[in-house]
Design an enzyme around this catalytic site. Structure first.
Site, PDB file in Angstrom:
ATOM      1  N   LYS A  62      17.189  14.895  -1.415  1.00 24.87           N
ATOM      2  CA  LYS A  62      16.617  13.574  -1.156  1.00 24.87           C
ATOM      3  C   LYS A  62      16.114  13.607   0.283  1.00 24.87           C
ATOM      4  CE  LYS A  62      17.651   8.672  -1.588  1.00 24.87           C
ATOM      5  NZ  LYS A  62      17.180   8.194  -0.303  1.00 24.87           N
ATOM      6  N   TYR A  66     -26.831  10.132  15.055  1.00 28.30           N
ATOM      7  CA  TYR A  66     -25.951   9.258  14.282  1.00 28.30           C
ATOM      8  C   TYR A  66     -26.675   8.731  13.049  1.00 28.30           C
ATOM      9  CZ  TYR A  66     -22.888   5.308  13.144  1.00 28.30           C
ATOM     10  OH  TYR A  66     -22.069   4.426  12.487  1.00 28.30           O
ATOM     11  N   ASP A  67     -27.882   8.218  13.265  1.00 28.53           N
ATOM     12  CA  ASP A  67     -28.648   7.658  12.146  1.00 28.53           C
ATOM     13  C   ASP A  67     -29.014   8.723  11.124  1.00 28.53           C
ATOM     14  OD1 ASP A  67     -30.567   4.879  13.526  1.00 28.53           O
ATOM     15  OD2 ASP A  67     -28.473   5.147  12.952  1.00 28.53           O
ATOM     16  N   CYS A 110      24.086 -28.458   9.539  1.00 26.64           N
ATOM     17  CA  CYS A 110      24.486 -27.309  10.352  1.00 26.64           C
ATOM     18  C   CYS A 110      23.221 -26.541  10.741  1.00 26.64           C
ATOM     19  CB  CYS A 110      25.439 -26.403   9.574  1.00 26.64           C
ATOM     20  SG  CYS A 110      25.853 -24.904  10.481  1.00 26.64           S
ATOM     21  N   CYS A 149      33.456 -24.877  11.982  1.00 22.66           N
ATOM     22  CA  CYS A 149      32.217 -24.114  12.138  1.00 22.66           C
ATOM     23  C   CYS A 149      31.837 -24.043  13.618  1.00 22.66           C
ATOM     24  CB  CYS A 149      31.096 -24.784  11.338  1.00 22.66           C
ATOM     25  SG  CYS A 149      29.484 -24.056  11.684  1.00 22.66           S
TER      26      CYS A 149
HETATM   27  S1  IVH Z   1      12.460   9.833  -6.892  1.00 20.31           S
HETATM   28  C1  IVH Z   1      11.505   6.662  -9.738  1.00 20.31           C
HETATM   29  N1  IVH Z   1      13.000  11.950  -5.448  1.00 20.31           N
HETATM   30  O1  IVH Z   1      14.426   7.878  -1.905  1.00 20.31           O
HETATM   31  C2  IVH Z   1      12.149   7.499  -8.740  1.00 20.31           C
HETATM   32  N2  IVH Z   1      12.934   9.848  -4.360  1.00 20.31           N
HETATM   33  O2  IVH Z   1      16.363   5.781  -2.311  1.00 20.31           O
HETATM   34  C3  IVH Z   1      11.425   7.499  -7.457  1.00 20.31           C
HETATM   35  N3  IVH Z   1      13.295   9.958  -1.960  1.00 20.31           N
HETATM   36  O3  IVH Z   1      12.106   5.356  -2.604  1.00 20.31           O
HETATM   37  C4  IVH Z   1      12.094   8.217  -6.399  1.00 20.31           C
HETATM   38  N4  IVH Z   1      13.534  12.132  -1.825  1.00 20.31           N
HETATM   39  O4  IVH Z   1      11.417   7.239  -0.976  1.00 20.31           O
HETATM   40  C5  IVH Z   1      12.840  10.632  -5.453  1.00 20.31           C
HETATM   41  N5  IVH Z   1      13.394  13.891  -4.270  1.00 20.31           N
HETATM   42  C6  IVH Z   1      13.239  12.592  -4.291  1.00 20.31           C
HETATM   43  C7  IVH Z   1      13.328  11.822  -3.125  1.00 20.31           C
HETATM   44  C8  IVH Z   1      13.175  10.449  -3.202  1.00 20.31           C
HETATM   45  C9  IVH Z   1      13.505  11.000  -1.144  1.00 20.31           C
HETATM   46  C10 IVH Z   1      13.252   8.545  -1.524  1.00 20.31           C
HETATM   47  C11 IVH Z   1      12.136   7.709  -2.084  1.00 20.31           C
HETATM   48  C12 IVH Z   1      12.793   6.557  -2.776  1.00 20.31           C
HETATM   49  C13 IVH Z   1      14.116   6.540  -2.100  1.00 20.31           C
HETATM   50  C14 IVH Z   1      15.158   5.867  -2.957  1.00 20.31           C
END
Ligand code: IVH
Length: 736
Positions: free
Chosen positions: A140, A58-59, A467, A443
């Site tokens: 996305k 380790y050393d 409340c 309420c």
């Molecule tokens: S661009 C400035 N591209 O969606 C733009 N985001 O709802 C930055 N995400 O926080 C995001 N796929 O985590 C971008 N192809 C993609 C993406 C994407 C998933 C996520 C990302 C963002 C979130 C927004």
């Protein structure tokens, strides 16, 4: 105390003689190996009590590492073993402030929204409606975003999105992900490069992970997204290493040099640097092509092998992206076109009423649990009494006038993929004894009258701070992420403390330790608390005595004062004293006592403090009225002053606008601008440190007047305020 180091034998120093001949590439590879070997050894020794290396070995490795670092200081790793003492920290992750804010995306739900997104860009940039614009379109990914910082081509840290400004340091974990290069050797890699993208888990890996977990009696994850998040946020990176995480790169943060002129060029570069980029990314020049790509991705969704929840469109031209700039949390140049929400039918078992922070009575549907898009839903919002009755706020029938009753079969979806809502009701299957729902007029929490103001769809409890429900909701808001964000004091803990009478208002949080003196003794005996967590809580509270003015204003939970308005107020007033004094002055002025917005406006002349507040761009009559109303309630104001007494309120940072000719100046735009839109002019001015006001007053430094400027130009002339035209403005700010 680490006994190993005391008992270790010394090895002769001659060991490092060969270093003179080693190349930088060899050194780098060896440093990576050493970091890995030593991290494993540390883990085995400290966390598992099972050393796997002899002390001498380790050393020797540690010394070899130190010698290599001395010889190649540029190659010292962020996770250098020389900087590590003992076990990985057991208490959460360190924080990393993003060099550039991590943004989220605005949503489009149909083709019309996408068309409007494009039209909005044309308007903002003052382009003719037929000007061609190119956009990238890519899936996305339904995972979690991660920012990777490379310096001189070396991964130095990785941070989660967090609140967009500050995220968690998950560097050690990110290093275990095969898709994330540790080193970029491409000659075009700039010295500073932040790569952003999505960490996700494939369907196959998710199923296998859950099967393994189920077999060993462990916890299974609800969906791949949760599995990816849970795996990335492991305190022990060795556990992350066993989880098959993947990464798609799709954007940049800070960079020391431009990588490309277009989004598509940038994605290609990231590919060349060794990142995975999504193969379904295209660049399209018309709405038709964009929508066709959306449809094609939607069709292949089930066979992709990983979860996606829409298609992201980004304006391809990076120079135009810069001109468009950012809103509070989303860029103007990108949008997420979401897939339609999944729907499911279930039984409505009961309707409960929750009382919110501002007294609003919100009906909540209690549902027989049902899976919607991979998540079990058992509650859904019912909005308000009109919604239950099948009307909208103007009394028109929605759902063809069908009301919702306990016992009904209802259709559930998750709005924005998160918030469960009810889309429809099947009256044909209604039980014979189902009764129309009668909305309470008192309420349910405190028995005060619950009233509905004319034109308001919401019924509100009039109990104010007496409340208990309102008080608790305010406390929850106070500790929430965009407000005080006190580690270890979330909604659950606040509820517990409030129930026991330990805290009834925000100021009590800061006296908690003193009042419970040996507070730690008391707290540690409570369920869910130990000595360490109690100590941590008091330390976290003490840390938040220093608070940014904007966060404080937002935390007060005043109606209509959201995060953006709070920040605008803080930027303008800079100190609590100035802010407080302005409201106290405004309350006394004629405008504050006028019956409605129109007559308040008429009294601006003799109400300078009111005029100052409403003159802040983005702050209108509604916010000013809400602030004055809060300040006018003695109990409320006393509670605010008590709180502020415990705090050290910080002014917002002044960004370094070195060289900006308009830094700190108050600028007003009037008349029509020809080279840019008003919105663009405003955001460019703000980016240079100017304050943009909506009306001319003695505090205005500069009026930028286009053709057709009317009363504002006249007033500026009367007040002797410098007035210039658009060209002179552009000349003044130059290419900044
Ligand atoms: S661009 C400035 N591209 O969606 C733009 N985001 O709802 C930055 N995400 O926080 C995001 N796929 O985590 C971008 N192809 C993609 C993406 C994407 C998933 C996520 C990302 C963002 C979130 C927004």
């Amino acid at each position: 105390m680490d006994e190993r180091r005391e008992t270790s034998q010394q090895t002769p120093l001659g060991d490092e003689g060969h270093l003179d001949h080693i190349t930088s590439a060899q050194a780098e590879a060896r440093l990576a190996e050493l970091a890995d070997l030593l991290a494993r050894a540390n883990h085995a020794y400290f966390n598992e009590d099972a050393p796997d290396l002899s002390d001498a070995e380790y050393d020797r490795l540690k010394r070899e590492n130190a010698a290599l670092e001395a010889r190649f200081p540029d190659l010292i790793r962020a996770d250098s073993p020389s900087a590590q003492i003992g076990a990985t920290p057991a208490e959460g992750f360190g924080k990393i402030t993003h060099a550039e804010r991590m943004m989220s995306l605005a949503n489009a739900f149909d083709e019309a929204d996408v068309a409007e997104f494009i039209a909005g860009i044309r308007r903002y940039l003052n382009l003719p409606p037929d000007a061609e614009l190119a956009f990238t379109a890519e899936p996305k990914i339904d995972g979690l975003s991660l920012s990777l910082r490379y310096e001189q081509g070396h991964l130095i840290h990785a941070a989660t999105r967090g609140d967009g400004e500050t995220g968690e340091n998950v560097t050690a974990n990110a290093r275990t992900i095969a898709d994330i290069p540790q080193v970029i050797t491409h000659p075009d890699c700039p010295d500073i490069l932040e790569v952003r993208g999505e960490v996700y888990m494939s369907h196959a890996d998710f199923a296998a992970l859950n099967a393994r977990a189920a077999q060993s009696g462990g916890k299974t994850f609800a969906n791949p997204r949760n599995a990816a998040a849970g795996s990335l946020r492991q305190l022990d990176a060795e556990i992350t290493r066993t989880r098959p995480l993947r990464f798609f790169a799709y954007a940049l943060g800070e960079t020391s040099a431009a990588l490309a002129e277009t989004q598509s060029g940038l994605i290609a570069k990231l590919g060349a640097f060794g990142f995975q980029t999504n193969p379904l990314t295209i660049c399209a020049r018309s709405l038709e092509v964009i929508i066709a790509h959306y449809q094609s991705i939607a069709q292949s969704r089930a066979t992709l092998g990983y979860d996606i929840d829409g298609v992201v469109y980004k304006l391809d031209d990076l120079a135009l992206q810069r001109r468009l700039g950012l809103r509070a949390t989303t860029p103007r140049w990108a949008i997420a076109h979401k897939f339609p929400a999944e729907l499911a039918w279930t039984r409505l078992e009961a309707i409960d009423i929750q009382v919110g922070r501002t007294g609003a009575l919100s009906p909540v549907a209690r549902l027989a649990p049902v899976t919607v898009g991979g998540v079990v839903v058992s509650n859904a919002t019912l909005h308000n009494e009109d919604y239950i009755a099948g009307r909208n706020s103007t009394g028109e029938a929605i759902r063809a006038g069908r009301d919702i009753r306990v016992g009904d079969l209802v259709q559930v979806y998750r709005a924005g993929d998160v918030i469960p809502k009810i889309a429809d009701v099947d009256v044909a299957q209604r039980p014979a004894d189902a009764q129309p729902y009668i909305f309470p007029t008192i309420c349910p929490e405190c028995g005060s009258d619950a009233l509905r103001e004319e034109g308001d769809s919401v019924r509100r409890c009039t109990g104010g701070l007496i409340c208990p429900a309102q008080a608790v909701e305010r406390l929850k808001h106070f500790v929430s992420r965009a407000a005080f964000d006190i580690e270890g004091l979330g909604a659950k803990q606040v509820e517990q403390f409030a129930k026991d009478g330990w805290i009834t208002e925000p100021a009590d949080i800061f006296t908690l330790e003193a009042r419970y003196g040996s507070g730690i003794q008391q707290l540690k005996n409570r369920e869910g608390w130990g000595e360490k967590s109690a100590q941590n809580l008091f330390a976290a509270i003490a840390e938040k005595r220093q608070i940014l003015l904007g966060r404080l204003i937002f935390a007060l939970g005043i109606r209509h004062v959201g995060e953006v308005a709070a920040k605008d107020l803080a930027t303008h007033f800079r100190t609590w004293e100035m802010f407080d004094a302005a409201i106290r002055a405004a309350m006394q002025e004629p405008a504050a006592h006028a019956p409605d917005a129109k007559s308040r406006k008429k009294r601006l002349e003799d109400s300078p403090a009111w005029a100052e507040i409403t003159g802040i761009d983005g702050i209108g009559d509604t916010v000013a009225t809400a602030l004055c109303e809060a300040w006018a309630q003695p109990r409320e104001y006393a509670s605010i002053t008590r709180l502020v007494g415990y705090l050290d309120v910080q002014s917002p940072a002044i960004r370094d606008f070195a060289g900006s000719p308009v830094m700190g100046k108050t600028v007003v735009f009037t008349g029509s601008l020809e080279k840019m839109t008003r919105a663009e002019a405003k955001s460019r001015a703000e980016n240079l440190g100017a304050k943009v006001a909506g009306s001319v007053s003695a505090k205005t430094d500069l009026l930028v007047a286009g053709p057709g400027a009317g009363s504002k130009a006249k007033k500026a002339a009367e007040l002797g305020i410098e007035t210039i035209d658009e060209d002179a403005w552009l000349a003044l700010i130059g290419d900044l």
